[in-house]
Design a protein around this motif. Structure first.
Motif, PDB file in Angstrom:
ATOM      1  N   HIS A   1      19.660 -10.820 -17.605  1.00 50.03           N
ATOM      2  CA  HIS A   1      18.288 -10.655 -18.089  1.00 50.03           C
ATOM      3  C   HIS A   1      17.310 -11.464 -17.236  1.00 50.03           C
ATOM      4  O   HIS A   1      16.237 -10.986 -16.854  1.00 50.03           O
ATOM      5  CB  HIS A   1      18.199 -11.056 -19.563  1.00 50.03           C
ATOM      6  CG  HIS A   1      16.876 -10.752 -20.174  1.00 50.03           C
ATOM      7  ND1 HIS A   1      16.090 -11.710 -20.751  1.00 50.03           N
ATOM      8  CD2 HIS A   1      16.192  -9.586 -20.289  1.00 50.03           C
ATOM      9  CE1 HIS A   1      14.980 -11.146 -21.197  1.00 50.03           C
ATOM     10  NE2 HIS A   1      15.025  -9.862 -20.939  1.00 50.03           N
TER      11      HIS A   1
ATOM     12  N   PHE B   1      15.176 -11.831 -30.676  1.00 48.23           N
ATOM     13  CA  PHE B   1      14.959 -11.077 -29.430  1.00 48.23           C
ATOM     14  C   PHE B   1      15.228  -9.595 -29.679  1.00 48.23           C
ATOM     15  O   PHE B   1      14.461  -8.732 -29.262  1.00 48.23           O
ATOM     16  CB  PHE B   1      15.891 -11.590 -28.321  1.00 48.23           C
ATOM     17  CG  PHE B   1      15.882 -10.741 -27.065  1.00 48.23           C
ATOM     18  CD1 PHE B   1      14.996 -11.009 -26.027  1.00 48.23           C
ATOM     19  CD2 PHE B   1      16.744  -9.658 -26.917  1.00 48.23           C
ATOM     20  CE1 PHE B   1      14.985 -10.230 -24.883  1.00 48.23           C
ATOM     21  CE2 PHE B   1      16.733  -8.865 -25.777  1.00 48.23           C
ATOM     22  CZ  PHE B   1      15.853  -9.151 -24.757  1.00 48.23           C
TER      23      PHE B   1
ATOM     24  N   HIS C   1       6.744 -12.232 -27.406  1.00 45.55           N
ATOM     25  CA  HIS C   1       7.603 -13.359 -27.033  1.00 45.55           C
ATOM     26  C   HIS C   1       6.879 -14.690 -27.272  1.00 45.55           C
ATOM     27  O   HIS C   1       7.474 -15.641 -27.761  1.00 45.55           O
ATOM     28  CB  HIS C   1       7.979 -13.267 -25.544  1.00 45.55           C
ATOM     29  CG  HIS C   1       9.131 -12.338 -25.251  1.00 45.55           C
ATOM     30  ND1 HIS C   1      10.427 -12.769 -25.196  1.00 45.55           N
ATOM     31  CD2 HIS C   1       9.167 -11.010 -24.986  1.00 45.55           C
ATOM     32  CE1 HIS C   1      11.229 -11.738 -24.888  1.00 45.55           C
ATOM     33  NE2 HIS C   1      10.483 -10.661 -24.774  1.00 45.55           N
TER      34      HIS C   1
ATOM     35  N   PHE D   1       6.147 -16.021 -19.726  1.00 42.41           N
ATOM     36  CA  PHE D   1       5.382 -15.282 -20.723  1.00 42.41           C
ATOM     37  C   PHE D   1       4.047 -15.958 -21.040  1.00 42.41           C
ATOM     38  O   PHE D   1       3.162 -15.344 -21.602  1.00 42.41           O
ATOM     39  CB  PHE D   1       6.198 -15.115 -22.001  1.00 42.41           C
ATOM     40  CG  PHE D   1       7.432 -14.274 -21.819  1.00 42.41           C
ATOM     41  CD1 PHE D   1       7.322 -12.951 -21.420  1.00 42.41           C
ATOM     42  CD2 PHE D   1       8.690 -14.792 -22.035  1.00 42.41           C
ATOM     43  CE1 PHE D   1       8.456 -12.159 -21.241  1.00 42.41           C
ATOM     44  CE2 PHE D   1       9.829 -14.015 -21.864  1.00 42.41           C
ATOM     45  CZ  PHE D   1       9.716 -12.699 -21.464  1.00 42.41           C
TER      46      PHE D   1
ATOM     47  N   HIS E   1      12.668  -6.472 -29.605  1.00 43.31           N
ATOM     48  CA  HIS E   1      12.834  -5.368 -28.667  1.00 43.31           C
ATOM     49  C   HIS E   1      13.181  -4.055 -29.366  1.00 43.31           C
ATOM     50  O   HIS E   1      12.892  -2.978 -28.844  1.00 43.31           O
ATOM     51  CB  HIS E   1      13.809  -5.729 -27.542  1.00 43.31           C
ATOM     52  CG  HIS E   1      13.073  -6.320 -26.365  1.00 43.31           C
ATOM     53  ND1 HIS E   1      12.422  -5.543 -25.450  1.00 43.31           N
ATOM     54  CD2 HIS E   1      12.837  -7.606 -26.018  1.00 43.31           C
ATOM     55  CE1 HIS E   1      11.815  -6.324 -24.562  1.00 43.31           C
ATOM     56  NE2 HIS E   1      12.046  -7.585 -24.877  1.00 43.31           N
TER      57      HIS E   1
ATOM     58  N   HIS F   1      14.338  -9.792 -14.665  1.00 42.12           N
ATOM     59  CA  HIS F   1      12.910 -10.136 -14.652  1.00 42.12           C
ATOM     60  C   HIS F   1      12.478 -10.796 -13.341  1.00 42.12           C
ATOM     61  O   HIS F   1      11.301 -10.798 -13.006  1.00 42.12           O
ATOM     62  CB  HIS F   1      12.557 -11.010 -15.856  1.00 42.12           C
ATOM     63  CG  HIS F   1      12.440 -10.204 -17.122  1.00 42.12           C
ATOM     64  ND1 HIS F   1      11.306  -9.500 -17.458  1.00 42.12           N
ATOM     65  CD2 HIS F   1      13.329  -9.961 -18.102  1.00 42.12           C
ATOM     66  CE1 HIS F   1      11.492  -8.865 -18.606  1.00 42.12           C
ATOM     67  NE2 HIS F   1      12.723  -9.130 -19.023  1.00 42.12           N
TER      68      HIS F   1
ATOM     69  N   HIS G   1      15.990  -2.362 -21.504  1.00 43.89           N
ATOM     70  CA  HIS G   1      15.946  -3.024 -22.809  1.00 43.89           C
ATOM     71  C   HIS G   1      16.428  -2.094 -23.928  1.00 43.89           C
ATOM     72  O   HIS G   1      17.028  -2.546 -24.894  1.00 43.89           O
ATOM     73  CB  HIS G   1      14.546  -3.580 -23.084  1.00 43.89           C
ATOM     74  CG  HIS G   1      14.205  -4.770 -22.217  1.00 43.89           C
ATOM     75  ND1 HIS G   1      13.718  -4.642 -20.942  1.00 43.89           N
ATOM     76  CD2 HIS G   1      14.333  -6.108 -22.432  1.00 43.89           C
ATOM     77  CE1 HIS G   1      13.542  -5.846 -20.415  1.00 43.89           C
ATOM     78  NE2 HIS G   1      13.907  -6.759 -21.289  1.00 43.89           N
TER      79      HIS G   1
ATOM     80  N   LEU H   1      11.933  -0.922 -17.328  1.00 40.34           N
ATOM     81  CA  LEU H   1      11.781  -1.964 -18.360  1.00 40.34           C
ATOM     82  C   LEU H   1      12.162  -1.376 -19.728  1.00 40.34           C
ATOM     83  O   LEU H   1      12.923  -1.976 -20.489  1.00 40.34           O
ATOM     84  CB  LEU H   1      10.340  -2.475 -18.408  1.00 40.34           C
ATOM     85  CG  LEU H   1      10.059  -3.395 -19.596  1.00 40.34           C
ATOM     86  CD1 LEU H   1      10.217  -4.853 -19.207  1.00 40.34           C
ATOM     87  CD2 LEU H   1       8.704  -3.158 -20.219  1.00 40.34           C
TER      88      LEU H   1
ATOM     89  N   HIS I   1       3.959  -6.775 -25.556  1.00 37.12           N
ATOM     90  CA  HIS I   1       5.341  -7.247 -25.466  1.00 37.12           C
ATOM     91  C   HIS I   1       5.423  -8.738 -25.096  1.00 37.12           C
ATOM     92  O   HIS I   1       6.109  -9.510 -25.760  1.00 37.12           O
ATOM     93  CB  HIS I   1       6.145  -6.408 -24.462  1.00 37.12           C
ATOM     94  CG  HIS I   1       7.334  -7.128 -23.932  1.00 37.12           C
ATOM     95  ND1 HIS I   1       7.295  -7.829 -22.745  1.00 37.12           N
ATOM     96  CD2 HIS I   1       8.567  -7.346 -24.448  1.00 37.12           C
ATOM     97  CE1 HIS I   1       8.474  -8.409 -22.555  1.00 37.12           C
ATOM     98  NE2 HIS I   1       9.261  -8.129 -23.561  1.00 37.12           N
TER      99      HIS I   1
HETATM  100 CU1  CUO Z   1      13.256  -8.737 -21.099  1.00 35.93          CU
HETATM  101 CU2  CUO Z   1      11.179  -8.974 -23.558  1.00 35.93          CU
HETATM  102  O1  CUO Z   1      11.435  -8.096 -21.688  1.00 35.93           O
HETATM  103  O2  CUO Z   1      12.603  -9.935 -22.631  1.00 35.93           O
END
Ligand code: CUO
Length: 674
Positions: A200, A393, A361, A76, A397, A204, A230, A226, A357
């Protein structure tokens, strides 16, 4: 070997078949220069196979090497992203596997191990010539991202005092991050589940948002996925909350206000030799100025981006870099918005819509040290492998999802014609089991082998035993009539949702549709006349089996890398099967099962999926293929139905519902080898 024991030199390591690498002299890093050859010789004596490594012209690593070796790495953090993109590019650009092997043996001790692992994993998943090879699961390589560090002290102890085979498994405690005084602790079993966090991370990995090679990012409907994957996490989390007498997750939408939830991860980074920083209750995010990470951003920037999103959604158009506007259309609008939101390199206008987004984070993960004065690194929100441990988290989200839902609310509601499948009538769905229509859950203990992640320790398996939720397997029985007079093909869609809120009030359609959890989706032939469809829970299109989440070595069919294991190896992305069903309660938690059959001729995507990893496609898509369902993800619950009061009003003849319950038994069973 490049993944095993990440900070040990590859020329010292032996694979299971006693393979060692023989690297050119100029590959030895400074600290091993003197001893390098001797080390190689020493390990070479009982090596079954010495693999000479090609002496290739070395690439320019100056950018990726800017991240110190003993440091944390976050996808991130924009600077880390750029460094990783460069390294992925280098790995992708190698002519063949042997050159890739050379460059890796050169990089392994020069590049931050977390970044090296990530970039090599991405490259292996995307290079045509490494299909059939797979990165080991992250919990084996970096167990420090998934468990209490006390485990490692005990693992060291047992691996030094007992030979492999005689070692006692190390027990990972349950509930070690907070006491019962913290209500959020009631769902720590979900947030800190190793399988969920692995999913998770893997998601990604399969859908990176930055790489020099655009094709690595630009996958079919990746933005929409995505959003959907989520969204489903939030729906599942809310179900768990209700089972534990907690209210729905509240959105984190006031960037100026304190975050009520604290989180103390109690994890150490073995590579960085640092504890993951905590966040105290009542922390507020602050403007960031961390030259070391090249991050300078004010909270107001997040607010500006947010306002631009709202404007785009409310006007139905986005602004392009040339000043023109583009309409958000029903088919691709959500995909475009989500790529803007994440944001990925395929964002249509990153300069204007920013990076909402990802920066959410980042702001949260640096809330404890926004200007780096304490030389602290990011908290768990900064890493996809650890982010889901933290209650924030889900609040973040839930907020992101709310923006997407605002967009979905602008789309035309589904008419009954769009929902129905004329001639197909679904009369019932039921769950087999000791008590009909009752799911059963309990705890289960399973083991994971830590050996790959224990650097500079005696060899051989060291098992860590952990406790997780599990459900009894079950079977769906669906009764359906086909009165079209001919054979038909349908897509069966199965969801589960709560029926009441925390206070026991019945949920209306709008509330319930957002809580729908996808359990399965499959294609089904329908004979003329009545059909009884049976489907096993273990075949869910949402989950992957335990053995694949944890890459259980004893279940591995053949050698890693052989053609035989290719399917098995590639499919690390998927919701962990042991978390398919929410926990429920000891009295039995009421929920509703929903089943719909749609016309496959309208859903189908023409493509060949033979030999691809396609059994957890609902949340992960299919590798190198298009998403295998033309309907919007989450259909038919992806948008509001304004004139519909309850789920019952929503049903067309091709849909049915069944009230069910989930009964939890507070007992621990040992995992049986299947
Ligand atoms: Cu998976 Cu924010 O996109 O953690």
């Amino acid at each position: 070997l490049f993944f095993d024991r990440p900070t040990e030199p590859c020329f010292m390591q032996k694979g299971d078949d006693k393979t060692v690498f023989q690297i050119p002299d100029n590959f030895y890093p400074e600290k091993y220069k003197k001893v390098g050859n001797q080390l190689a010789d020493r390990f070479g004596t009982d090596a079954g196979r010495m693999v000479p490594v090609r002496n290739i012209a070395l690439p320019d690593l100056s950018l990726p090497q800017q991240l110190p070796y003993h440091n944390q790495f976050s996808l991130f953090v924009p600077k880390h992203r750029r460094m990783a993109a460069k390294l992925i590019d280098i790995f992708m650009g190698m002519r063949d596997v042997e050159d890739l092997q050379s460059v890796c043996s050169y990089c392994q001790l020069r590049i931050n191990p977390y970044m090296f692992n990530y970039c090599l994993s991405v490259a292996m998943l995307h290079r045509p010539d490494t299909k059939g090879l797979s990165p080991p699961t992250l919990v084996e390589t970096f167990p420090d991202k998934f468990m209490d560090p006390k485990v490692f002290r005990r693992a060291r102890e047992t691996s030094t005092t007992a030979p492999a085979g005689a070692r006692m498994p190390v027990l990972i405690p349950v509930n070690y991050t907070a006491s019962d005084a913290e209500p959020e602790q009631r769902i720590a079993y979900f947030r800190e589940d190793i399988g969920i966090n692995l999913h998770h991370w893997h998601w990604h990995l399969v859908y990176p948002f930055e790489a020099a090679d655009r094709a690595v990012v630009d996958k079919d409907r990746r933005g929409e996925l995505l959003y959907y994957m989520h969204q489903q996490i939030i729906a599942r989390y809310n179900a768990e909350r209700l089972c534990n007498n907690l209210g729905f997750v509240t959105r984190y939408n006031d960037f100026r206000g304190p975050i009520a939830e604290g989180y103390f991860p109690k994890m150490d980074s073995q590579v960085a030799s640092r504890a993951w920083p905590p966040r105290f209750s009542g922390t507020t995010i602050r403007d960031l100025d961390r030259p070391v990470d090249q991050i300078r951003s004010d909270v107001s920037e997040m607010e500006t981006w947010r306002d631009r999103f709202i404007q785009a959604i409310d006007s139905g158009t986005i602004v392009l870099p040339n000043g023109r506007t583009q309409r958000l259309d029903e088919e691709t609008g959500i995909d475009v918005l989500a790529n803007l939101m994440e944001s990925s390199i395929i964002s249509r206008n990153r300069a204007y819509y920013g990076d909402l987004h990802n920066m959410g984070h980042v702001f949260i993960s640096y809330a404890h040290d926004p200007d780096h004065r304490h030389l602290e690194q990011f908290g768990v929100m900064g890493d996809p492998a650890t982010a889901m441990r933290d209650p924030i988290f889900y609040r973040w989200h839930a907020y992101v999802d709310d923006i997407f839902q605002r967009y979905k609310a602008t789309l035309p509601a589904y008419t009954r014609e769009r929902l129905d499948f004329p001639g197909i009538r679904v009369s019932s769905i039921a769950i087999s089991g000791r008590t009909p229509n009752q799911f059963s859950t309990q705890w289960e203990q399973s083991s994971v082998n830590l050996a790959r992640g224990l650097d500079f320790m005696p060899r051989g398996a060291v098992l860590a035993r952990f406790t997780h939720l599990q459900h009894d397997e079950f079977e769906y029985t669906i009764e359906c009539d086909n009165t079209t007079g001919q054979a038909a093909m349908g897509t069966v869609r199965i969801f589960l949702a709560p029926t009441t809120d925390q206070a026991g009030n019945a949920l209306n359609f709008e509330e319930q549709r957002r809580l729908m959890i996808e359990l399965d989706k499959f294609t089904q032939g329908l004979r003329p006349g009545s059909n009884t469809i049976r489907r096993r829970s273990i075949d869910s299109s949402v989950t992957i089996p335990y053995e694949r989440t944890f890459r259980d070595e004893s279940q591995r069919p053949g050698d890693a890398g052989s053609a035989q294991s290719a399917d098995f190896d590639f499919c690390g992305c998927g919701w962990p099967h042991h978390m398919l069903i929410p926990k429920g309660t000891q009295q039995g938690w009421n929920c509703v099962l929903f089943c719909m059959i749609t016309n496959w001729n309208e859903d189908r995507v023409e493509q060949d999926t033979v030999g691809t990893c396609n059994d957890a496609a609902s949340y992960c898509g299919i590798r190198d293929r298009r998403y295998p369902d033309r309907k919007p993800m989450g259909f038919p619950f992806d948008r509001p139905a304004p004139s519909t009061g309850s789920l019952g009003d929503f049903l067309t003849p091709n849909m049915t519902v069944q009230n069910c319950s989930i009964r939890f038994t507070d007992a621990v069973r040992q995992r049986q080898q299947r």
